[in-house]
Write a protein that holds these residues in place. Structure first.
Motif, PDB file in Angstrom:
ATOM      1  N   VAL A  25      46.242  45.224  34.930  1.00  0.00           N
ATOM      2  CA  VAL A  25      45.162  44.991  35.875  1.00  0.00           C
ATOM      3  C   VAL A  25      44.355  43.801  35.369  1.00  0.00           C
ATOM      4  O   VAL A  25      43.880  43.810  34.231  1.00  0.00           O
ATOM      5  CB  VAL A  25      44.247  46.230  35.998  1.00  0.00           C
ATOM      6  CG1 VAL A  25      43.073  45.938  36.914  1.00  0.00           C
ATOM      7  CG2 VAL A  25      45.034  47.422  36.484  1.00  0.00           C
ATOM      8  N   GLU A  32      41.114  41.768  35.239  1.00  0.00           N
ATOM      9  CA  GLU A  32      39.690  42.046  35.464  1.00  0.00           C
ATOM     10  C   GLU A  32      38.857  40.777  35.321  1.00  0.00           C
ATOM     11  O   GLU A  32      39.209  39.877  34.561  1.00  0.00           O
ATOM     12  CB  GLU A  32      39.206  43.075  34.451  1.00  0.00           C
ATOM     13  CG  GLU A  32      39.952  44.388  34.550  1.00  0.00           C
ATOM     14  CD  GLU A  32      39.580  45.311  33.423  1.00  0.00           C
ATOM     15  OE1 GLU A  32      39.010  46.361  33.723  1.00  0.00           O
ATOM     16  OE2 GLU A  32      39.846  44.974  32.261  1.00  0.00           O
ATOM     17  N   HIS A  42      48.207  43.684  38.902  1.00  0.00           N
ATOM     18  CA  HIS A  42      47.211  44.093  39.893  1.00  0.00           C
ATOM     19  C   HIS A  42      46.082  43.078  39.770  1.00  0.00           C
ATOM     20  O   HIS A  42      45.380  43.051  38.760  1.00  0.00           O
ATOM     21  CB  HIS A  42      46.679  45.497  39.620  1.00  0.00           C
ATOM     22  CG  HIS A  42      47.686  46.554  39.902  1.00  0.00           C
ATOM     23  ND1 HIS A  42      47.706  47.229  41.088  1.00  0.00           N
ATOM     24  CD2 HIS A  42      48.706  47.034  39.163  1.00  0.00           C
ATOM     25  CE1 HIS A  42      48.704  48.099  41.062  1.00  0.00           C
ATOM     26  NE2 HIS A  42      49.320  47.997  39.906  1.00  0.00           N
ATOM     27  N   GLY A 102      42.700  41.828  40.653  1.00  0.00           N
ATOM     28  CA  GLY A 102      41.411  42.176  41.219  1.00  0.00           C
ATOM     29  C   GLY A 102      40.430  41.029  41.095  1.00  0.00           C
ATOM     30  O   GLY A 102      39.388  41.023  41.716  1.00  0.00           O
ATOM     31  N   SER A 103      40.785  40.047  40.282  1.00  0.00           N
ATOM     32  CA  SER A 103      39.908  38.916  40.039  1.00  0.00           C
ATOM     33  C   SER A 103      40.765  37.689  39.768  1.00  0.00           C
ATOM     34  O   SER A 103      41.827  37.795  39.160  1.00  0.00           O
ATOM     35  CB  SER A 103      39.028  39.211  38.831  1.00  0.00           C
ATOM     36  OG  SER A 103      38.246  38.101  38.508  1.00  0.00           O
TER      37      SER A 103
END
Length: 78
Positions: free
Chosen positions: A27, A29, A54, A56-57
């Motif tokens: 992920v 971040e 993933h 997300g940012s």
């Protein structure tokens, strides 16, 4: 798959040494390294296993980062 966050990505080498590991899910971040900063890590992971991201940012940096990775690492679904 082993789940990591970009803020703790440093553990990926230990994870890759686990026998039978299917891959690493990471992920990305906003408080961790950027996707561009992690390109060398992604390359190393992809040399030994699979990688699932993933994002997300830093989504805007993703095309540039992916262009630096081996094309055979990508799987697309239609």
């Amino acid at each position: 798959m082993f789940h990591l966050h970009s803020t703790g990505y440093q553990h990926y080498k230990h994870v890759l040494s686990i026998p039978g590991i299917a891959g690493i899910e990471m992920v990305l971040e906003s408080i961790g390294p950027t996707v561009l900063d992690l390109v060398p890590v992604f390359r190393e992971i992809l040399e030994k296993s699979r990688l699932m991201l993933h994002v997300g940012s830093g989504f805007d940096l993703l095309p540039q980062a992916l262009s630096k990775l081996p094309k055979e690492a990508f799987h697309t679904h239609s």
